[in-house]
Structure formats: structure tokens, C-alpha cells
Design a protein around this motif. Structure first.
Motif, PDB file in Angstrom:
ATOM      1  N   GLN A  32       0.839  -1.210   0.010  1.00  0.00           N
ATOM      2  CA  GLN A  32      -0.107  -0.014   0.091  1.00  0.00           C
ATOM      3  C   GLN A  32       0.931   1.228  -0.063  1.00  0.00           C
ATOM      4  N   PHE A  33       0.865   2.099  -1.001  1.00  0.00           N
ATOM      5  CA  PHE A  33       1.639   3.448  -1.016  1.00  0.00           C
ATOM      6  C   PHE A  33       2.971   3.445  -0.710  1.00  0.00           C
ATOM      7  N   GLY A  34       3.870   2.349  -1.223  1.00  0.00           N
ATOM      8  CA  GLY A  34       5.264   2.231  -0.697  1.00  0.00           C
ATOM      9  C   GLY A  34       5.612   1.740   0.419  1.00  0.00           C
ATOM     10  N   VAL A  35       4.366   1.060   1.075  1.00  0.00           N
ATOM     11  CA  VAL A  35       4.742   0.294   2.392  1.00  0.00           C
ATOM     12  C   VAL A  35       4.091  -1.139   2.096  1.00  0.00           C
ATOM     13  N   PHE A  36       5.044  -1.941   2.761  1.00  0.00           N
ATOM     14  CA  PHE A  36       4.492  -3.588   2.697  1.00  0.00           C
ATOM     15  C   PHE A  36       4.553  -4.049   4.118  1.00  0.00           C
ATOM     16  N   LYS A  37       3.699  -5.012   4.296  1.00  0.00           N
ATOM     17  CA  LYS A  37       3.602  -5.667   5.453  1.00  0.00           C
ATOM     18  C   LYS A  37       3.771  -7.442   5.262  1.00  0.00           C
ATOM     19  N   LEU A  38       4.949  -7.911   5.761  1.00  0.00           N
ATOM     20  CA  LEU A  38       4.935  -9.381   5.718  1.00  0.00           C
ATOM     21  C   LEU A  38       3.918 -10.055   6.746  1.00  0.00           C
ATOM     22  N   GLN A  39       3.325 -10.919   6.442  1.00  0.00           N
ATOM     23  CA  GLN A  39       2.400 -11.543   7.433  1.00  0.00           C
ATOM     24  C   GLN A  39       2.544 -13.205   7.378  1.00  0.00           C
ATOM     25  N   ALA A  40       2.793 -13.812   8.518  1.00  0.00           N
ATOM     26  CA  ALA A  40       2.869 -15.283   8.780  1.00  0.00           C
ATOM     27  C   ALA A  40       1.712 -15.835   9.562  1.00  0.00           C
ATOM     28  N   VAL A  41       0.659 -16.542   9.040  1.00  0.00           N
ATOM     29  CA  VAL A  41      -0.511 -16.803  10.019  1.00  0.00           C
ATOM     30  C   VAL A  41      -0.115 -18.041  10.528  1.00  0.00           C
ATOM     31  N   ASN A  42      -0.788 -18.231  11.890  1.00  0.00           N
ATOM     32  CA  ASN A  42      -0.681 -19.458  12.432  1.00  0.00           C
ATOM     33  C   ASN A  42       0.866 -20.064  12.995  1.00  0.00           C
ATOM     34  N   GLU A  71      11.214   0.359 -12.799  1.00  0.00           N
ATOM     35  CA  GLU A  71      11.061  -0.350 -14.130  1.00  0.00           C
ATOM     36  C   GLU A  71      10.478  -1.783 -13.631  1.00  0.00           C
ATOM     37  N   ASP A  72      10.904  -2.943 -13.971  1.00  0.00           N
ATOM     38  CA  ASP A  72      10.498  -4.040 -13.387  1.00  0.00           C
ATOM     39  C   ASP A  72      11.133  -4.854 -12.280  1.00  0.00           C
ATOM     40  N   THR A  73      11.873  -3.862 -11.496  1.00  0.00           N
ATOM     41  CA  THR A  73      12.371  -4.464 -10.118  1.00  0.00           C
ATOM     42  C   THR A  73      11.668  -3.684  -8.946  1.00  0.00           C
ATOM     43  N   ILE A  74      11.344  -4.653  -8.068  1.00  0.00           N
ATOM     44  CA  ILE A  74      10.872  -4.055  -6.814  1.00  0.00           C
ATOM     45  C   ILE A  74      11.939  -4.450  -5.513  1.00  0.00           C
ATOM     46  N   LYS A  75      12.187  -3.546  -4.998  1.00  0.00           N
ATOM     47  CA  LYS A  75      12.927  -3.573  -3.864  1.00  0.00           C
ATOM     48  C   LYS A  75      12.129  -3.426  -2.481  1.00  0.00           C
ATOM     49  N   MET A  76      12.698  -4.371  -1.581  1.00  0.00           N
ATOM     50  CA  MET A  76      11.932  -4.059  -0.341  1.00  0.00           C
ATOM     51  C   MET A  76      12.890  -3.998   0.881  1.00  0.00           C
ATOM     52  N   ASP A  77      12.795  -3.224   1.757  1.00  0.00           N
ATOM     53  CA  ASP A  77      13.420  -3.037   2.941  1.00  0.00           C
ATOM     54  C   ASP A  77      12.596  -2.986   4.156  1.00  0.00           C
ATOM     55  N   ILE A  78      12.872  -3.958   5.009  1.00  0.00           N
ATOM     56  CA  ILE A  78      12.125  -4.001   6.412  1.00  0.00           C
ATOM     57  C   ILE A  78      12.682  -2.988   7.126  1.00  0.00           C
ATOM     58  N   GLU A  79      11.798  -2.288   8.001  1.00  0.00           N
ATOM     59  CA  GLU A  79      12.135  -1.193   8.913  1.00  0.00           C
ATOM     60  C   GLU A  79      13.023  -1.869  10.047  1.00  0.00           C
ATOM     61  N   PRO A  80      14.254  -1.179  10.592  1.00  0.00           N
ATOM     62  CA  PRO A  80      14.938  -1.748  11.485  1.00  0.00           C
ATOM     63  C   PRO A  80      14.385  -2.159  12.891  1.00  0.00           C
ATOM     64  N   SER A  81      13.151  -1.530  13.200  1.00  0.00           N
ATOM     65  CA  SER A  81      12.527  -2.018  14.415  1.00  0.00           C
ATOM     66  C   SER A  81      12.030  -3.270  14.372  1.00  0.00           C
ATOM     67  N   PHE A  82      11.897  -3.690  13.215  1.00  0.00           N
ATOM     68  CA  PHE A  82      11.155  -5.000  12.983  1.00  0.00           C
ATOM     69  C   PHE A  82      11.961  -6.167  12.925  1.00  0.00           C
ATOM     70  N   GLY A 106      18.272 -11.737   4.609  1.00  0.00           N
ATOM     71  CA  GLY A 106      18.364 -10.282   5.313  1.00  0.00           C
ATOM     72  C   GLY A 106      17.319  -9.341   5.257  1.00  0.00           C
ATOM     73  N   PRO A 107      17.445  -8.259   5.884  1.00  0.00           N
ATOM     74  CA  PRO A 107      16.430  -7.373   6.212  1.00  0.00           C
ATOM     75  C   PRO A 107      15.879  -6.653   4.814  1.00  0.00           C
ATOM     76  N   SER A 108      16.653  -6.889   3.474  1.00  0.00           N
ATOM     77  CA  SER A 108      16.250  -6.157   2.190  1.00  0.00           C
ATOM     78  C   SER A 108      16.455  -7.410   1.125  1.00  0.00           C
ATOM     79  N   GLU A 109      15.189  -7.211   0.292  1.00  0.00           N
ATOM     80  CA  GLU A 109      15.276  -8.136  -0.789  1.00  0.00           C
ATOM     81  C   GLU A 109      15.039  -7.494  -2.113  1.00  0.00           C
ATOM     82  N   LYS A 110      15.540  -7.967  -3.088  1.00  0.00           N
ATOM     83  CA  LYS A 110      15.124  -7.642  -4.529  1.00  0.00           C
ATOM     84  C   LYS A 110      14.636  -8.506  -5.371  1.00  0.00           C
ATOM     85  N   PHE A 111      13.522  -7.939  -6.286  1.00  0.00           N
ATOM     86  CA  PHE A 111      12.832  -9.090  -6.932  1.00  0.00           C
ATOM     87  C   PHE A 111      12.750  -8.384  -8.462  1.00  0.00           C
ATOM     88  N   ARG A 112      12.621  -9.117  -9.211  1.00  0.00           N
ATOM     89  CA  ARG A 112      12.141  -8.814 -10.864  1.00  0.00           C
ATOM     90  C   ARG A 112      10.736  -9.216 -10.874  1.00  0.00           C
TER      91      ARG A 112
END
Length: 142
Positions: free
Chosen positions: A59-69, A86-97, A112-118
Motif C-alpha cells: 500500500q503506497f510504498g509500504v509493505f507488511k509481511l504476515q505469517a499466520v498460524n 522499471e520491473d524491479t521491486i526492492k523491499m526493505d524491512i524497517e529496522p525496528s522489526f 536479510g532485512p532487504s530483498e530485491k525481486f524482478r
């Protein structure tokens, strides 16, 4: 009377400009990822791992990872920011998490706390992300 007509024209123009600004604001962040995506499988070179309890929410440049159960609850959700170039998404988890990298690896298969995907495939109901190490993450819209 002339002042009244000028006033009405300015009022109409103001309303028009306001509507244009609202439309542009509503379109901001429309990268097609908004919403909740359920991770269905991860395809490695030598195996396929089926998944049904992990969700990525965008949502608007923010993401949340959820693992249920999964226990403990404090490791179930991680929040961060994402950017698309372009066709690359980079995700960085906030340090407090990022208190436990083991949970990142165990539940989300992140090293690690950062991943890059195509972005390999994206539609209204399907999303395929290829990580830099050639692992394919397959999602469905939830």
C-alpha cells in the motif's frame, strides 16, 4: 453583474482544478500491487515449496509481511517500505522489526532485512516475483 460572472467562472475553474488534483491523488501509488497477496509457492532449482500461510501486503510504498498460524506472534508481522524501478521491486524491512533474522529466513525465506525481486508476471489476480538468486515467488491476489 460582470463581477458575478467572473466569480462564477473562477469558482468553476477552482472546482475543476480540485477534481483533477483528487483524481491524480487517487491514482498515486497505483502500481498494481496494492492489496493483499498470498504466497502460494516458491520454486527453487531443485524443488518447489508449497506455501499457504504467508502474505505480502502492499500500500503506497509500504509493505507488511504476515505469517499466520505461527508462534510467537511478535515474529508474525514485519513492516517495511518498497520501491519499484522499471520491473524491479526492492523491499526493505524497517529496522525496528528486524529483531530476529532467523524468523525472516524461516517464515519468509529472506536472508536479510532487504530483498530485491524482478516482476516476471503481474495481473489482477497473479504475481510472480523472481528473486536475485533465481527463486520464483508465486502469489495470488487474496
Amino acid at each position: 453583474m460582470r463581477k458575478f460572472l467572473v466569480f462564477m467562472q473562477i469558482k468553476k475553474l477552482s472546482i475543476f482544478v480540485f477534481l483533477i488534483i483528487c483524481l491524480v491523488a487517487c491514482e498515486e501509488g497505483k502500481d498494481g500491487l496494492e492489496g493483499k497477496w498470498q504466497l502460494r509457492e516458491m520454486q527453487y532449482d531443485d524443488r518447489v515449496s508449497k506455501v499457504d500461510t504467508v502474505y505480502y501486503n502492499f500500500q503506497f510504498g509500504v509493505f507488511k509481511l504476515q505469517a499466520v498460524n505461527h508462534i510467537p506472534v511478535s515474529l508474525n508481522e514485519m513492516i517495511g517500505s518498497y520501491s519499484i524501478v522499471e520491473d524491479t521491486i526492492k523491499m526493505d524491512i524497517e529496522p525496528s522489526f528486524v529483531s530476529n533474522l532467523t524468523a525472516l529466513k524461516r517464515y519468509y525465506d529472506w536472508d536479510g532485512p532487504s530483498e530485491k525481486f524482478r516482476i516476471v508476471k503481474q495481473s489482477a489476480s497473479s504475481l510472480h516475483l523472481l528473486r536475485e538468486d533465481e527463486v520464483l515467488f508465486i502469489f495470488r491476489k487474496f
